[in-house]
Design an enzyme around this catalytic site. Sequence first.
Site: not given
Ligand code: CAA
Length: 387
Positions: A124, A158-159, A244, A269, A337, A341, A364, A366
């Site tokens: 991803f 990238i996992t 999530r 223990r 804890q 030890g 995924e 914070t």
């Molecule tokens: N599903 C679908 N669409 C969604 C949505 C959802 N859950 N949440 C928001 N949207 C849509 C909104 O409706 C909006 O659409 P419009 O422009 O048409 O109105 C658009 O997406 C943008 O939404 P926001 O304005 O809310 O976006 P934002 O920039 O403020 O960000 C955020 C929202 C929640 C902060 C988001 O950026 C986020 O979740 N950030 C964290 C990223 C993350 O989780 N990364 C993990 C990486 S993957 C990983 O870790 C995998 C691994 O290896 C284990």
Amino acid sequence: MMDFELTDEQRLIRDTAHDFAERELRPRAAERDRTGQFPVEELRALAKLGLLGVNVPEPLGGAAAGAIAYALAMQEIARADASVSVAMAVTNMVAEVIVRFGTEPQAREHVPRLTSGESLAGAFALSEPQAGSDPAAMATTAKRTPSGWRIDGAKQWITSGDHAGLFVVWAKTDPATGARGISAFLVKGNTSGLSCGRREHKMGLNGSSTVPLRFDGCEVGEEALLGGLGQGFKIALAALDGGRIGIASQALGVGRAALEATRTYVKERHQFGRPLAANQAVQFRLADVATELEAARLLTLRAAWRKEQGMPFTREASMAKLYASEATGRACDAAVQLHGGYGYTREYPVERLLRDARVQRIYEGTSEIQRLVIARELLSSERGGGT
Ligand code: CAA
């Protein structure tokens, strides 16, 4: 109606995952942590059991068992080895995102390879060095070519990136329009112009690999575009909603492992002439851990249930991920804890569990991002108060 019983199919998937994890994963989890060996054979075995596509239709090689069964299976695998479970989680997430947003030919081409283990793992590719919590700030671009797209940029964290047969890659197709200018692409692991860098040295999850990626003039065909042009950001967030639930389940698995190891230890223990478990201070700490994990389990299964019913579940998935990862952090800390030890050594598993669990509050999304998602919906939607 309210029903806390599992179906026969859900029980079967859970038990299958449990037996496999006990037999094949647990015995070598500490070794994978020590050597950093990527679990190639283990992932192939998961594929054979249908666990790389638990919520994917059968014609595409999945088990079609639903989101609850997926959450249950993820718990069981993570309880034995969280490193294996993270590769499983991302592969399931990639397979599901293609089923949901891809065309039929895209699904037919890519999904069976993921579910059968032929592509080994899915990856991803959303985060970048300067765009983690704020993926809309990404700098990777995809520009049109006569036959498709040319991707340039860098991805981070990238996992499974050095073993993946298939990547979902997010890139700006219209940099002027922010989140609405992001599109998603399906990129095979052997595509020229795609390379991966050195594996990160992490605190935990050492059996999983985490790498940076580079895209230097990486050309893909027209058919690589996943979903509509400019739909990438929504696709990423929708995929993360499901992801999530997977991480909440993973946290629960690790938390349970910590609780179980500690339950055994405090009965064996002896100090001050009696088992540790005879002390009320120990009992109360275990009672708190068990109660918090049970609350996390209910949040997680409810989020999965809503997903399965086709109901909105963004907030529930964030609550489950937030609470389960934090409860498991506390469970692992209590486990170390109470082991004293010995808990700080590699002689007992709780030291690894504490390290493996720490990232669950980071990846995924914070804990802070989960709170942001929950609060935004709380303050803006008609469901404000909940349920
Ligand atoms: N599903 C679908 N669409 C969604 C949505 C959802 N859950 N949440 C928001 N949207 C849509 C909104 O409706 C909006 O659409 P419009 O422009 O048409 O109105 C658009 O997406 C943008 O939404 P926001 O304005 O809310 O976006 P934002 O920039 O403020 O960000 C955020 C929202 C929640 C902060 C988001 O950026 C986020 O979740 N950030 C964290 C990223 C993350 O989780 N990364 C993990 C990486 S993957 C990983 O870790 C995998 C691994 O290896 C284990």
